[in-house]
Scaffold this motif. Structure first.
Motif, PDB file in Angstrom:
ATOM      1  N   PHE A  51      -1.292  11.222 -16.926  1.00  0.00           N
ATOM      2  CA  PHE A  51      -2.553  11.907 -17.214  1.00  0.00           C
ATOM      3  C   PHE A  51      -2.307  13.347 -17.658  1.00  0.00           C
ATOM      4  O   PHE A  51      -2.894  13.812 -18.654  1.00  0.00           O
ATOM      5  CB  PHE A  51      -3.450  11.884 -15.980  1.00  0.00           C
ATOM      6  CG  PHE A  51      -4.708  12.676 -16.142  1.00  0.00           C
ATOM      7  CD1 PHE A  51      -5.754  12.199 -16.893  1.00  0.00           C
ATOM      8  CD2 PHE A  51      -4.835  13.928 -15.549  1.00  0.00           C
ATOM      9  CE1 PHE A  51      -6.918  12.938 -17.054  1.00  0.00           C
ATOM     10  CE2 PHE A  51      -5.982  14.676 -15.698  1.00  0.00           C
ATOM     11  CZ  PHE A  51      -7.033  14.174 -16.461  1.00  0.00           C
ATOM     12  N   LEU A  52      -1.435  14.060 -16.967  1.00  0.00           N
ATOM     13  CA  LEU A  52      -1.151  15.449 -17.339  1.00  0.00           C
ATOM     14  C   LEU A  52      -0.477  15.535 -18.704  1.00  0.00           C
ATOM     15  O   LEU A  52      -0.756  16.463 -19.471  1.00  0.00           O
ATOM     16  CB  LEU A  52      -0.289  16.112 -16.268  1.00  0.00           C
ATOM     17  CG  LEU A  52      -0.983  16.352 -14.933  1.00  0.00           C
ATOM     18  CD1 LEU A  52       0.004  16.894 -13.905  1.00  0.00           C
ATOM     19  CD2 LEU A  52      -2.174  17.273 -15.091  1.00  0.00           C
ATOM     20  N   ALA A  53       0.364  14.574 -19.035  1.00  0.00           N
ATOM     21  CA  ALA A  53       1.001  14.558 -20.349  1.00  0.00           C
ATOM     22  C   ALA A  53      -0.037  14.346 -21.453  1.00  0.00           C
ATOM     23  O   ALA A  53       0.025  14.989 -22.506  1.00  0.00           O
ATOM     24  CB  ALA A  53       2.072  13.471 -20.407  1.00  0.00           C
ATOM     25  N   ILE A  54      -1.001  13.469 -21.229  1.00  0.00           N
ATOM     26  CA  ILE A  54      -2.053  13.230 -22.221  1.00  0.00           C
ATOM     27  C   ILE A  54      -2.917  14.471 -22.396  1.00  0.00           C
ATOM     28  O   ILE A  54      -3.250  14.849 -23.525  1.00  0.00           O
ATOM     29  CB  ILE A  54      -2.902  12.016 -21.810  1.00  0.00           C
ATOM     30  CG1 ILE A  54      -2.069  10.738 -21.928  1.00  0.00           C
ATOM     31  CG2 ILE A  54      -4.163  11.912 -22.652  1.00  0.00           C
ATOM     32  CD1 ILE A  54      -2.722   9.517 -21.320  1.00  0.00           C
ATOM     33  N   VAL A  55      -3.268  15.111 -21.298  1.00  0.00           N
ATOM     34  CA  VAL A  55      -4.077  16.337 -21.385  1.00  0.00           C
ATOM     35  C   VAL A  55      -3.303  17.428 -22.111  1.00  0.00           C
ATOM     36  O   VAL A  55      -3.857  18.127 -22.967  1.00  0.00           O
ATOM     37  CB  VAL A  55      -4.513  16.803 -19.970  1.00  0.00           C
ATOM     38  CG1 VAL A  55      -5.103  18.201 -20.005  1.00  0.00           C
ATOM     39  CG2 VAL A  55      -5.505  15.821 -19.384  1.00  0.00           C
ATOM     40  N   SER A  57       0.828  -1.208   0.000  1.00  0.00           N
ATOM     41  CA  SER A  57       0.000   0.000   0.000  1.00  0.00           C
ATOM     42  C   SER A  57       0.865   1.261   0.000  1.00  0.00           C
ATOM     43  O   SER A  57       0.600   2.203  -0.753  1.00  0.00           O
ATOM     44  CB  SER A  57      -0.918  -0.003   1.215  1.00  0.00           C
ATOM     45  OG  SER A  57      -1.639   1.194   1.293  1.00  0.00           O
ATOM     46  N   GLN A  58       1.883   1.288   0.817  1.00  0.00           N
ATOM     47  CA  GLN A  58       2.765   2.440   0.863  1.00  0.00           C
ATOM     48  C   GLN A  58       3.538   2.609  -0.443  1.00  0.00           C
ATOM     49  O   GLN A  58       3.753   3.731  -0.904  1.00  0.00           O
ATOM     50  CB  GLN A  58       3.738   2.320   2.032  1.00  0.00           C
ATOM     51  CG  GLN A  58       3.079   2.536   3.373  1.00  0.00           C
ATOM     52  CD  GLN A  58       2.448   3.910   3.464  1.00  0.00           C
ATOM     53  OE1 GLN A  58       2.998   4.901   3.028  1.00  0.00           O
ATOM     54  NE2 GLN A  58       1.259   3.962   4.037  1.00  0.00           N
ATOM     55  N   PHE A  59       3.938   1.502  -1.053  1.00  0.00           N
ATOM     56  CA  PHE A  59       4.639   1.571  -2.331  1.00  0.00           C
ATOM     57  C   PHE A  59       3.739   2.153  -3.412  1.00  0.00           C
ATOM     58  O   PHE A  59       4.155   3.015  -4.177  1.00  0.00           O
ATOM     59  CB  PHE A  59       5.133   0.178  -2.745  1.00  0.00           C
ATOM     60  CG  PHE A  59       5.800   0.167  -4.086  1.00  0.00           C
ATOM     61  CD1 PHE A  59       7.064   0.707  -4.247  1.00  0.00           C
ATOM     62  CD2 PHE A  59       5.153  -0.361  -5.191  1.00  0.00           C
ATOM     63  CE1 PHE A  59       7.685   0.706  -5.487  1.00  0.00           C
ATOM     64  CE2 PHE A  59       5.756  -0.365  -6.435  1.00  0.00           C
ATOM     65  CZ  PHE A  59       7.028   0.163  -6.583  1.00  0.00           C
ATOM     66  N   THR A  86       1.055   6.476  -7.818  1.00  0.00           N
ATOM     67  CA  THR A  86       0.116   7.600  -7.926  1.00  0.00           C
ATOM     68  C   THR A  86       0.745   8.792  -8.644  1.00  0.00           C
ATOM     69  O   THR A  86       0.160   9.305  -9.600  1.00  0.00           O
ATOM     70  CB  THR A  86      -0.416   7.989  -6.540  1.00  0.00           C
ATOM     71  OG1 THR A  86      -1.052   6.849  -5.953  1.00  0.00           O
ATOM     72  CG2 THR A  86      -1.398   9.138  -6.637  1.00  0.00           C
ATOM     73  N   PRO A  87       1.920   9.249  -8.270  1.00  0.00           N
ATOM     74  CA  PRO A  87       2.523  10.359  -9.017  1.00  0.00           C
ATOM     75  C   PRO A  87       2.855   9.999 -10.470  1.00  0.00           C
ATOM     76  O   PRO A  87       2.762  10.852 -11.354  1.00  0.00           O
ATOM     77  CB  PRO A  87       3.804  10.684  -8.245  1.00  0.00           C
ATOM     78  CG  PRO A  87       3.627  10.090  -6.912  1.00  0.00           C
ATOM     79  CD  PRO A  87       2.700   8.938  -7.060  1.00  0.00           C
ATOM     80  N   VAL A  88       3.203   8.748 -10.714  1.00  0.00           N
ATOM     81  CA  VAL A  88       3.489   8.325 -12.094  1.00  0.00           C
ATOM     82  C   VAL A  88       2.231   8.454 -12.948  1.00  0.00           C
ATOM     83  O   VAL A  88       2.269   9.009 -14.055  1.00  0.00           O
ATOM     84  CB  VAL A  88       4.033   6.877 -12.119  1.00  0.00           C
ATOM     85  CG1 VAL A  88       4.061   6.335 -13.539  1.00  0.00           C
ATOM     86  CG2 VAL A  88       5.405   6.824 -11.504  1.00  0.00           C
ATOM     87  N   PHE A  89       1.109   7.950 -12.444  1.00  0.00           N
ATOM     88  CA  PHE A  89      -0.125   8.026 -13.223  1.00  0.00           C
ATOM     89  C   PHE A  89      -0.647   9.455 -13.344  1.00  0.00           C
ATOM     90  O   PHE A  89      -1.237   9.818 -14.373  1.00  0.00           O
ATOM     91  CB  PHE A  89      -1.195   7.106 -12.637  1.00  0.00           C
ATOM     92  CG  PHE A  89      -0.928   5.656 -12.922  1.00  0.00           C
ATOM     93  CD1 PHE A  89      -0.736   5.217 -14.216  1.00  0.00           C
ATOM     94  CD2 PHE A  89      -0.855   4.746 -11.895  1.00  0.00           C
ATOM     95  CE1 PHE A  89      -0.479   3.884 -14.491  1.00  0.00           C
ATOM     96  CE2 PHE A  89      -0.600   3.411 -12.146  1.00  0.00           C
ATOM     97  CZ  PHE A  89      -0.410   2.976 -13.450  1.00  0.00           C
TER      98      PHE A  89
END
Length: 54
Positions: free
Chosen positions: A27-31, A12-14, A20-23
């Motif tokens: 997402f921001l790159a796609i937008v 869970s910590q991993f 989470t920051p990777v995804f």
């Protein structure tokens, strides 16, 4: 009371600290790619493709 270290806690910590920051970055790159003015003509042509008669 001592905290019990378990595989579920480590996983869970991993996930929270790494994936989470990777995804969010993906997402921001796609937008960013979708909203670039240079791609407007490409997306407009793709939007009209179903209405085109061959």
């Amino acid at each position: 009371m001592k905290a019990i270290v378990s595989i579920e806690n480590l996983v869970s910590q991993f996930v929270l600290s790494f994936w989470t920051p990777v995804f969010v970055g993906i997402f921001l790159a796609i937008v960013f790619y979708a909203l670039r003015p240079r791609n407007k003509a490409l997306f407009d042509a793709a939007a009209k493709m179903p209405l085109r008669e061959d």
